[in-house]
Design a protein around this motif. Sequence first.
Motif, PDB file in Angstrom:
ATOM      1  N   HIS A 106      64.400 -58.578  25.314  1.00  0.00           N
ATOM      2  CA  HIS A 106      65.419 -59.347  24.587  1.00  0.00           C
ATOM      3  C   HIS A 106      66.555 -59.739  25.526  1.00  0.00           C
ATOM      4  N   HIS A 107      67.075 -60.946  25.348  1.00  0.00           N
ATOM      5  CA  HIS A 107      68.110 -61.466  26.246  1.00  0.00           C
ATOM      6  C   HIS A 107      69.391 -60.645  26.254  1.00  0.00           C
ATOM      7  N   LEU A 108      69.686 -59.944  25.184  1.00  0.00           N
ATOM      8  CA  LEU A 108      70.879 -59.088  25.189  1.00  0.00           C
ATOM      9  C   LEU A 108      70.684 -57.867  26.089  1.00  0.00           C
ATOM     10  N   ARG A 109      69.457 -57.487  26.312  1.00  0.00           N
ATOM     11  CA  ARG A 109      69.163 -56.371  27.229  1.00  0.00           C
ATOM     12  C   ARG A 109      68.992 -56.858  28.670  1.00  0.00           C
ATOM     13  N   THR A 110      68.366 -58.029  28.839  1.00  0.00           N
ATOM     14  CA  THR A 110      68.060 -58.508  30.193  1.00  0.00           C
ATOM     15  C   THR A 110      69.116 -59.449  30.761  1.00  0.00           C
ATOM     16  N   GLY A 111      69.906 -60.052  29.868  1.00  0.00           N
ATOM     17  CA  GLY A 111      70.897 -61.023  30.316  1.00  0.00           C
ATOM     18  C   GLY A 111      70.347 -62.422  30.459  1.00  0.00           C
ATOM     19  N   SER A 112      69.074 -62.628  30.072  1.00  0.00           N
ATOM     20  CA  SER A 112      68.447 -63.930  30.250  1.00  0.00           C
ATOM     21  C   SER A 112      67.327 -64.121  29.235  1.00  0.00           C
ATOM     22  N   HIS A 113      67.161 -65.356  28.779  1.00  0.00           N
ATOM     23  CA  HIS A 113      66.029 -65.672  27.903  1.00  0.00           C
ATOM     24  C   HIS A 113      64.727 -65.783  28.694  1.00  0.00           C
ATOM     25  N   ALA A 114      64.815 -65.883  30.003  1.00  0.00           N
ATOM     26  CA  ALA A 114      63.631 -66.103  30.846  1.00  0.00           C
ATOM     27  C   ALA A 114      62.580 -65.000  30.687  1.00  0.00           C
ATOM     28  N   ALA A 115      63.007 -63.753  30.558  1.00  0.00           N
ATOM     29  CA  ALA A 115      62.054 -62.646  30.420  1.00  0.00           C
ATOM     30  C   ALA A 115      61.237 -62.780  29.139  1.00  0.00           C
ATOM     31  N   MET A 116      61.883 -63.224  28.076  1.00  0.00           N
ATOM     32  CA  MET A 116      61.189 -63.415  26.812  1.00  0.00           C
ATOM     33  C   MET A 116      60.139 -64.510  26.952  1.00  0.00           C
ATOM     34  N   HIS A 117      60.541 -65.635  27.507  1.00  0.00           N
ATOM     35  CA  HIS A 117      59.611 -66.750  27.670  1.00  0.00           C
ATOM     36  C   HIS A 117      58.473 -66.386  28.632  1.00  0.00           C
ATOM     37  N   ALA A 118      58.813 -65.773  29.746  1.00  0.00           N
ATOM     38  CA  ALA A 118      57.802 -65.404  30.748  1.00  0.00           C
ATOM     39  C   ALA A 118      56.806 -64.394  30.189  1.00  0.00           C
ATOM     40  N   GLY A 119      57.265 -63.528  29.302  1.00  0.00           N
ATOM     41  CA  GLY A 119      56.395 -62.521  28.714  1.00  0.00           C
ATOM     42  C   GLY A 119      55.589 -63.021  27.527  1.00  0.00           C
ATOM     43  N   GLY A 120      55.721 -64.300  27.191  1.00  0.00           N
ATOM     44  CA  GLY A 120      54.961 -64.860  26.075  1.00  0.00           C
ATOM     45  C   GLY A 120      55.484 -64.467  24.711  1.00  0.00           C
ATOM     46  N   HIS A 121      56.778 -64.134  24.630  1.00  0.00           N
ATOM     47  CA  HIS A 121      57.349 -63.693  23.363  1.00  0.00           C
ATOM     48  C   HIS A 121      58.032 -64.828  22.605  1.00  0.00           C
ATOM     49  N   SER A 122      57.844 -66.068  23.066  1.00  0.00           N
ATOM     50  CA  SER A 122      58.398 -67.223  22.369  1.00  0.00           C
ATOM     51  C   SER A 122      57.273 -68.210  22.074  1.00  0.00           C
ATOM     52  N   VAL A 123      57.612 -69.295  21.413  1.00  0.00           N
ATOM     53  CA  VAL A 123      56.607 -70.282  21.022  1.00  0.00           C
ATOM     54  C   VAL A 123      56.323 -71.316  22.114  1.00  0.00           C
ATOM     55  N   ILE A 124      57.052 -71.272  23.200  1.00  0.00           N
ATOM     56  CA  ILE A 124      56.892 -72.264  24.256  1.00  0.00           C
ATOM     57  C   ILE A 124      55.442 -72.316  24.733  1.00  0.00           C
ATOM     58  N   GLY A 125      54.891 -73.534  24.729  1.00  0.00           N
ATOM     59  CA  GLY A 125      53.524 -73.749  25.196  1.00  0.00           C
ATOM     60  C   GLY A 125      52.442 -73.310  24.224  1.00  0.00           C
ATOM     61  N   ARG A 126      52.827 -72.908  23.012  1.00  0.00           N
ATOM     62  CA  ARG A 126      51.837 -72.368  22.078  1.00  0.00           C
ATOM     63  C   ARG A 126      51.844 -73.030  20.709  1.00  0.00           C
ATOM     64  N   VAL A 127      52.706 -74.036  20.530  1.00  0.00           N
ATOM     65  CA  VAL A 127      52.835 -74.668  19.218  1.00  0.00           C
ATOM     66  C   VAL A 127      52.817 -76.187  19.336  1.00  0.00           C
ATOM     67  N   ILE A 128      52.679 -76.816  18.177  1.00  0.00           N
ATOM     68  CA  ILE A 128      52.726 -78.264  18.084  1.00  0.00           C
ATOM     69  C   ILE A 128      53.780 -78.624  17.042  1.00  0.00           C
ATOM     70  N   SER A 129      54.471 -79.711  17.247  1.00  0.00           N
ATOM     71  CA  SER A 129      55.473 -80.159  16.279  1.00  0.00           C
ATOM     72  C   SER A 129      54.787 -80.708  15.040  1.00  0.00           C
ATOM     73  N   GLU A 130      55.429 -80.533  13.901  1.00  0.00           N
ATOM     74  CA  GLU A 130      54.889 -81.088  12.659  1.00  0.00           C
ATOM     75  C   GLU A 130      54.764 -82.616  12.742  1.00  0.00           C
ATOM     76  N   VAL A 131      55.526 -83.225  13.622  1.00  0.00           N
ATOM     77  CA  VAL A 131      55.476 -84.671  13.798  1.00  0.00           C
ATOM     78  C   VAL A 131      54.086 -85.111  14.263  1.00  0.00           C
ATOM     79  N   HIS A 132      53.396 -84.266  15.028  1.00  0.00           N
ATOM     80  CA  HIS A 132      52.094 -84.603  15.604  1.00  0.00           C
ATOM     81  C   HIS A 132      50.931 -83.800  15.027  1.00  0.00           C
ATOM     82  N   ALA A 133      51.198 -82.891  14.118  1.00  0.00           N
ATOM     83  CA  ALA A 133      50.192 -81.907  13.703  1.00  0.00           C
ATOM     84  C   ALA A 133      49.120 -82.407  12.747  1.00  0.00           C
ATOM     85  N   GLY A 134      49.436 -83.326  11.875  1.00  0.00           N
ATOM     86  CA  GLY A 134      48.477 -83.684  10.833  1.00  0.00           C
ATOM     87  C   GLY A 134      48.497 -82.619   9.740  1.00  0.00           C
ATOM     88  N   PRO A 135      47.412 -82.480   8.989  1.00  0.00           N
ATOM     89  CA  PRO A 135      47.383 -81.503   7.887  1.00  0.00           C
ATOM     90  C   PRO A 135      47.656 -80.074   8.387  1.00  0.00           C
TER      91      PRO A 135
END
Length: 145
Positions: A106-135
């Motif tokens: 968590h960024h409050l423990r590490t001082g950075s959001h980078a650890a969360m993203h690097a560890g795969g704990h966020s949606v970055i690179g794993r989701v699609i926007s509803e604008v492009h998703a279809g059903p």
Amino acid sequence: MDELTPFWERPLASLDRAQWEALCDGCGKCCLHKVEDEDTGHIYPTNVACRLLDTHTARCADYRHRRALVPDCLRLTQGNVGSIAWLPSTCAYRLRAEGRSLPDWHHLRTGSHAAMHAGGHSVIGRVISEVHAGPIENHIIEEEL
């Protein structure tokens, strides 16, 4: 608890608005659409993000006005966070409402959001926007991200 205790380890009811907002992981997981089975009430996760979620940063494109732009956007509060069963298991609000500690990434423990993203704990690179998703039913996933 004393004044040396980090605010994120204090009871949620003691947090001011800035501390409450800072507690957010910034993972984007709560911005993913869910599908509810009308017969059973079971909620299924999807990999479809709200149209306001920037899928490259996991941040809301218009956080301040999100509720006006997306009327069903849920505002998490100290009063409701403990009763929202679909919150991600890693959500800082959920963890603290359950009396548990924040994860090491968590960024409050590490001082950075980078650890969360690097560890795969966020949606970055794993989701699609509803604008492009279809059903949305075509995007139900087995487990939460």
